[in-house]
Write an enzyme that holds these catalytic residues in place. Structure first.
Site, PDB file in Angstrom:
ATOM      1  N   ASP A 291      31.277  35.544  33.403  1.00 59.45           N
ATOM      2  CA  ASP A 291      30.839  34.960  34.734  1.00 59.45           C
ATOM      3  C   ASP A 291      31.798  36.122  36.235  1.00 59.45           C
ATOM      4  O   ASP A 291      31.752  36.882  36.029  1.00 59.45           O
ATOM      5  CB  ASP A 291      32.026  33.984  35.014  1.00 59.45           C
ATOM      6  CG  ASP A 291      33.760  34.078  34.802  1.00 59.45           C
ATOM      7  OD1 ASP A 291      34.344  35.028  33.987  1.00 59.45           O
ATOM      8  OD2 ASP A 291      34.433  33.726  35.653  1.00 59.45           O
TER       9      ASP A 291
ATOM     10  N   GLU B 147      36.705  33.952  33.283  1.00 59.25           N
ATOM     11  CA  GLU B 147      37.988  35.053  34.037  1.00 59.25           C
ATOM     12  C   GLU B 147      38.529  34.858  36.007  1.00 59.25           C
ATOM     13  O   GLU B 147      39.281  35.115  36.071  1.00 59.25           O
ATOM     14  CB  GLU B 147      37.321  36.651  33.778  1.00 59.25           C
ATOM     15  CG  GLU B 147      38.728  37.554  33.774  1.00 59.25           C
ATOM     16  CD  GLU B 147      38.542  38.116  35.743  1.00 59.25           C
ATOM     17  OE1 GLU B 147      39.498  38.162  36.648  1.00 59.25           O
ATOM     18  OE2 GLU B 147      37.399  38.568  35.978  1.00 59.25           O
TER      19      GLU B 147
END
Length: 468
Positions: A89, A153
């Protein structure tokens, strides 16, 4: 070290292929979106995960998708030994890109540009190619390496919480989502949320409101206050003194008897508050120099100023200015405040060294604030993370780093947190070399091509040393 020559030759030969795979991932906008069926963080992160797992499967790894929270790629089916924890991400694109568009990767002047090139798609693929090198070179291993690819994250790491709810932590873990050489200490944290209420009092001159900051981990670069009963000229006369002391610039706008005071400082990451100019604490200092009538609002502003004086980056005023040899000093940032005529709501960000505990940090602040009628809502604080420097994992990582870079390896302590903060045996290791600013989270994010290739070589050597 054994196998170095083969590892270097393999990864040099596969450099262009590795870059092509990194670019494939950069082209996917994997910013967190709204959850939909089978996509807990939106379609973008799930698409990036599917792409990466397809690559890993094509290179001969055994892959598994954990409900699109996390994906894994195993080098073999032997006993678990080493996990490499990366994420796919990315933060939002933002403005100001000039070299290329965020999701249109470009390789230029020895750099690969694009959102995620350095954080963390480039490092994730470097780790995958390290595993691929070991596999295709036929280097014999006795234990397994697993690449773990997360998808949340940047927004809280709930992906990893989901994964470790069903899987056990490996004996050793490193995350290529930071800097070389090795980050083995991460300070703890206390994002202190505090409130107070009082009755409105119609006096003059008085403070109507104070506001500053929006994000807890950022030094507030702007703040504002609304006041009545005092003119702009008197305010700016006092403001000149504060500006000389703090570097924070003050301006006023006046309308129908109300003056809005604007403070403009300089933002910075809360883990390094000394690098910014806190507009909020400077504004509180200015307000305390002005002749407001005695009332609960005036009293609250004065109390806050005493607790968070400008430049008190170690929280001496709150009595928690701790320090230890391994992790350094506690840091303090007054991050967010909304205050009006009947109450306040504020947040501070404190990064706590290894010696910090609930007893000598949280409880001390709670008692100190209670003395002034302010309630600290927190009941817990985030503990620090520390993997001893003499552990086999850290020593092996440092040795491989030194072998391939020719630079002295050392352990680093940071105020921020990484993907491994809550893993007992995890450290951060790469991929940025010392002195490289990849513009992570900013416009024109990039990774240095040679650093990615070098990182893959180091990771492959680490696998050989820890799993043979």
């Amino acid at each position: 070290m054994q196998y170095r020559e083969q590892i270097e030759a393999y990864l040099d030969a596969h450099k262009e292929e590795m870059l092509a795979d990194i670019c494939r991932l950069i082209r996917i906008n994997s910013t967190k979106g709204e959850a939909v069926i089978d996509c807990p963080f939106g379609e973008g992160p799930a698409k990036a995960l599917a792409e990466a797992l397809e690559m890993a499967e094509r290179y001969g790894f055994t892959v598994k998708n954990y409900e699109n929270y996390v994906g894994t790629a195993d080098l073999n089916d032997m006993e678990k030994q080493l996990d490499i924890l990366a994420h796919l991400d990315v933060v939002p694109a933002g403005d100001g890109w000039s070299v290329t568009e965020p999701y249109m990767p470009v390789i230029k002047d020895g750099r690969v540009y694009g959102r995620g090139s350095a954080d963390d798609k480039g490092p994730a693929i470097a780790a995958m190619y390290a595993m691929r090198a070991v596999k295709e070179l036929g280097i014999p291993l006795n234990k397994n390496v697993r690449l773990i690819l997360g998808t949340d994250e940047e927004c809280g790491s709930s992906d990893i919480a989901h994964y470790y709810a069903v899987e056990k932590e490996a004996p050793m873990t490193f995350s290529p989502d930071a800097d070389f050489p090795v980050i083995n200490i991460e300070k703890g944290s206390l994002n202190g949320h505090f409130v107070a209420k009082w009755d409105t009092e119609e006096v003059s001159p008085r403070i109507l409101s104070v506001s500053g900051g929006k994000i807890v981990n950022i030094v507030p670069g702007k703040a504002a206050a609304s006041v009545v009963g005092i003119g702009s000229a008197e305010i700016l006369e006092k403001a000149e003194q504060i500006q000389k002391k703090t570097g924070v610039v003050f301006t006023c706008e006046e309308s129908e008897g109300t003056v809005i005071i604007h403070a403009e400082g300089e933002g910075a990451h809360a883990s390094k508050p000394e690098e910014g100019k806190n507009a909020l604490t400077a504004l509180l200092e200015l307000l305390c120099m002005l002749p407001f009538a005695a009332c609960s609002t005036t009293d609250a502003v004065e109390k806050l100023h005493r607790m968070f004086p400008f430049g008190d980056h170690q929280a001496e005023a709150l009595g928690i200015n701790l320090e230890d040899e391994l992790s350094g000093k506690l840091t303090m940032n007054f991050s967010v405040l909304e205050l009006n005529e009947d109450g306040l709501d504020g947040i501070f960000d404190s990064r706590i060294p290894i010696c910090g505990t609930t007893e000598n940090v949280l409880n001390v602040v709670k008692e100190r604030m209670a003395e002034d009628g302010i309630t600290l809502l927190n009941e817990t604080q985030n503990p620090p993370h520390h993997v001893p420097a003499d552990s086999p994992l850290v020593q092996t990582l440092l040795a491989c780093y030194e072998e391939y870079t020719g630079q002295k390896g050392e352990c680093l302590a940071i105020g921020g947190g990484t993907y491994v903060h809550h893993l007992e045996r995890g450290v951060a290791f790469g991929c940025s070399m010392p002195g490289t600013d990849n513009r992570m989270h900013g416009a024109d994010e990039f990774a240095v091509v040679d650093e990615l290739v070098l990182s893959a070589k180091i990771f492959a050597q680490v696998i050989c040393e820890l799993c043979c």
